[in-house]
Write a protein that holds these residues in place. Structure first.
Motif, PDB file in Angstrom:
ATOM      1  N   TYR A   1       0.847  -1.329   0.259  1.00 51.49           N
ATOM      2  CA  TYR A   1       0.084   0.062   0.089  1.00 51.49           C
ATOM      3  C   TYR A   1       0.822   1.212  -0.189  1.00 51.49           C
ATOM      4  O   TYR A   1       0.589   2.381  -0.890  1.00 51.49           O
ATOM      5  CB  TYR A   1      -0.827   0.077   1.136  1.00 51.49           C
ATOM      6  N   TYR A   2       2.046   1.347   0.913  1.00 50.86           N
ATOM      7  CA  TYR A   2       2.583   2.421   1.102  1.00 50.86           C
ATOM      8  C   TYR A   2       3.578   2.636   0.052  1.00 50.86           C
ATOM      9  O   TYR A   2       4.302   1.865  -0.364  1.00 50.86           O
ATOM     10  CB  TYR A   2       3.203   2.631   2.479  1.00 50.86           C
ATOM     11  N   LYS A   3       3.806   4.167  -0.206  1.00 52.70           N
ATOM     12  CA  LYS A   3       4.952   4.560  -1.338  1.00 52.70           C
ATOM     13  C   LYS A   3       5.679   5.398  -0.846  1.00 52.70           C
ATOM     14  O   LYS A   3       5.709   6.801  -1.085  1.00 52.70           O
ATOM     15  CB  LYS A   3       4.112   5.017  -2.617  1.00 52.70           C
ATOM     16  N   PRO A   4       6.627   5.143   0.346  1.00 53.90           N
ATOM     17  CA  PRO A   4       7.500   6.154   0.965  1.00 53.90           C
ATOM     18  C   PRO A   4       8.418   6.700   0.157  1.00 53.90           C
ATOM     19  O   PRO A   4       8.824   6.029  -0.884  1.00 53.90           O
ATOM     20  CB  PRO A   4       7.960   5.379   2.302  1.00 53.90           C
ATOM     21  N   LYS A   5       9.144   7.736   0.795  1.00 52.45           N
ATOM     22  CA  LYS A   5      10.415   8.150  -0.363  1.00 52.45           C
ATOM     23  C   LYS A   5      11.453   7.201   0.089  1.00 52.45           C
ATOM     24  O   LYS A   5      12.502   7.052  -0.547  1.00 52.45           O
ATOM     25  CB  LYS A   5      10.646   9.577   0.226  1.00 52.45           C
ATOM     26  N   VAL A   6      11.536   6.711   1.466  1.00 47.10           N
ATOM     27  CA  VAL A   6      12.439   5.700   1.850  1.00 47.10           C
ATOM     28  C   VAL A   6      11.922   4.573   2.618  1.00 47.10           C
ATOM     29  O   VAL A   6      11.054   4.799   3.406  1.00 47.10           O
ATOM     30  CB  VAL A   6      13.602   6.385   2.755  1.00 47.10           C
ATOM     31  N   LEU A   7      12.365   3.361   2.292  1.00 49.36           N
ATOM     32  CA  LEU A   7      11.910   2.275   2.874  1.00 49.36           C
ATOM     33  C   LEU A   7      13.336   1.425   3.445  1.00 49.36           C
ATOM     34  O   LEU A   7      14.010   1.179   2.511  1.00 49.36           O
ATOM     35  CB  LEU A   7      11.261   1.255   2.211  1.00 49.36           C
ATOM     36  N   LEU A   8      13.369   1.389   4.858  1.00 50.18           N
ATOM     37  CA  LEU A   8      14.607   0.654   5.290  1.00 50.18           C
ATOM     38  C   LEU A   8      14.306  -0.477   6.182  1.00 50.18           C
ATOM     39  O   LEU A   8      13.241  -0.410   7.049  1.00 50.18           O
ATOM     40  CB  LEU A   8      15.216   2.024   6.552  1.00 50.18           C
ATOM     41  N   GLY A   9      14.726  -1.415   5.712  1.00 51.09           N
ATOM     42  CA  GLY A   9      14.580  -2.721   6.335  1.00 51.09           C
ATOM     43  C   GLY A   9      15.816  -3.324   7.430  1.00 51.09           C
ATOM     44  O   GLY A   9      16.794  -2.825   7.004  1.00 51.09           O
ATOM     45  N   LEU A  10      15.548  -3.667   8.545  1.00 55.27           N
ATOM     46  CA  LEU A  10      16.530  -3.966   9.536  1.00 55.27           C
ATOM     47  C   LEU A  10      16.413  -5.379   9.793  1.00 55.27           C
ATOM     48  O   LEU A  10      15.343  -5.993  10.281  1.00 55.27           O
ATOM     49  CB  LEU A  10      16.391  -3.151  10.762  1.00 55.27           C
ATOM     50  N   THR A  11      17.354  -6.018   9.654  1.00 54.87           N
ATOM     51  CA  THR A  11      17.364  -7.470  10.154  1.00 54.87           C
ATOM     52  C   THR A  11      18.743  -8.142  10.603  1.00 54.87           C
ATOM     53  O   THR A  11      19.961  -7.444  10.041  1.00 54.87           O
ATOM     54  CB  THR A  11      16.828  -8.608   9.207  1.00 54.87           C
TER      55      THR A  11
END
Length: 468
Positions: free
Chosen positions: A153-163
């Protein structure tokens, strides 16, 4: 004149965290990639990295709201993360949580559990471009159905995944969300060699309980059958605890110095372990309730108790740097959970030379795999895990050791040779080969990983198809 007193010093990144921030900046400015995955070992400060990266984003976009969505799956993780962001942003009023009955006045800077996100239908009251910057903690969980609406759904300027562990137990890849790229990573072995985490001494101790006939349900041992063996079959269970205490006496140099956590199957298992240890004169508690966590931490650090037997509350995000002994008292198929549990003892602490980890290894089900944990503990190696075992684990990080008791080693080698080559296991083995050899060698895959052509082609795939 009073404005600077609340934050009279600047929080700064460690050098390795700054390296990751620089790589994130390069991903966006050079590669124009704004969906970024950071893989960082437990204990290296993933949330701190995210907070500084968001701060830099705000500085690059001044005089804007810079709406933030931070997603995790536990209240404790959200609370810690919100405190971290407030400290780095120097704003004690920044953000709000939506979790466990907490309902914020504003969604602009929201720290939300994935459960609350779905139950509150956040997409019904926010537009696809509402959030400028989205962080998803423990991104290895994001391949699950519960995360799909959020990601689609979301269209952010930045998507940051952490793992800390991008490899999922079910074989699904999370790299597809990031165009197949890892923006920056620091794995466990590298963090130890760079002295960011404590060294470890891992002992594979022979377990008297045979799990080979325990039923396998949905990718794991049947927990009711395990609990019966570990708790209710008194003769077996009490004999097992006796062996555990004996192993502590063999491998822990000074029992008076132990500050330990034992990871158990269930609350009943934890209570049983505590009862038998107490009978043996070893002071400890069993606990799994959040309300007593702080008191248990205090009692461990002050050595009022030697061990805390727990189920899962110390798996993620909870730090007791003084812990120097970890007991793995139940099998876990999840590499993520294993590393999180190990990570509880890897925090640096004055006076702690190394972590002692005792892993109790019995006869295992054919579908259980020991290989993943050893891959994670070793430096990059050109050997298979079977070869590493037979040559005494020459590629452990500096200052670390892995020792297997003879029968435990035989159980593990037998498990590797006889493991059922499910599609998930085949993909895991194939990725391991490619990481080691930096290319796909089909013949070496069949010869070095106990895989037959029938194992692959019976699944109506090819080796190349598995690697894609």
């Amino acid at each position: 004149m009073w404005s600077g007193l609340a934050f009279h010093f600047d929080l700064k990144t460690y050098y390795y965290q700054q390296e990751i921030l620089d790589k994130l900046k390069a991903e966006r400015e050079v590669h124009h990639s704004f969906k970024n995955l950071v893989v960082a070992a437990t204990g290296t400060g993933k949330t701190v990295i995210a907070a500084f990266d968001y701060r830099d984003f705000c500085r690059a976009n001044p005089n804007r709201t810079n709406k933030l969505l931070f997603v995790a799956h536990r209240k404790e993780l959200l609370s810690q993360s919100l405190s971290c962001f407030r400290g780095i942003l120097k704003d004690l009023n920044f953000g709000a949580m939506m979790v466990g009955g907490l309902n914020p006045d504003s969604f602009d800077h929201l720290f939300v559990s994935i459960q609350s996100f779905n139950s509150k239908d956040l997409t019904e009251v926010t537009s696809p471009d509402f959030y400028d910057y989205i962080v998803i903690d423990e991104f290895h969980l994001a391949a699950a159905p519960s995360y799909q609406e959020l990601l689609e759904y979301y269209k952010p300027k930045v998507l940051l995944g952490l793992t800390a562990t991008p490899e999922r137990a079910d074989g699904q890849s999370i790299y597809t969300y990031f165009q197949g790229r890892v923006a920056a990573e620091i794995r466990l072995w590298e963090a130890i060699e760079r002295k960011l985490l404590s060294p470890f001494h891992y002992f594979g101790v022979t377990d008297n309980v045979d799990l080979s006939q325990v039923h396998w349900v949905a990718g794991n041992y049947d927990e009711r059958e395990l609990e019966n063996l570990y708790v209710f079959e008194k003769a077996i269970a009490e004999r097992r605890v006796g062996y555990i205490i004996s192993a502590l006496e063999r491998y822990c140099l000074d029992p008076a110095e132990i500050i330990g956590i034992g990871f158990c199957l269930s609350k009943k298992h934890a209570e049983f372990m505590a009862q038998v240890f107490n009978k043996a004169g070893i002071p400890l508690v069993a606990e799994s309730e959040i309300v007593v966590r702080d008191s248990v931490k205090r009692c461990l650090v002050t050595k009022e108790i030697t061990f805390a037997f727990v189920v899962d509350i110390y798996n993620e995000g909870i730090d007791i740097p003084e812990v120097n002994t970890v007991l793995f008292l139940r099998p876990t198929e999840s590499l993520t959970v294993f590393l999180q549990q190990l990570g509880r003892g890897l925090r640096l602490c004055e006076g702690k030379e190394a972590l002692t980890g005792l892993d109790f290894v019995g006869q295992a089900h054919q579908r259980y795999s020991f290989e993943g944990r050893f891959k994670a503990l070793l430096s990059r190696s050109r050997k298979t895990i079977e070869q590493e075992i037979k040559t005494g684990f020459a590629n452990v990080p500096r200052g670390c050791s892995i020792q297997l008791e003879k029968q435990a080693q035989d159980y593990i080698l037998e498990n590797i040779r006889d493991a059922v080559n499910t599609k998930r296991n085949l993909i895991s083995k194939l990725y391991d080969l490619i990481e080691v050899k930096h290319e796909l060698k089909v013949r070496e895959f069949f010869e070095g990983y106990h895989v037959t052509p029938q194992d692959v082609y019976s699944k109506k795939v090819t080796v190349v198809g598995l690697a894609s």
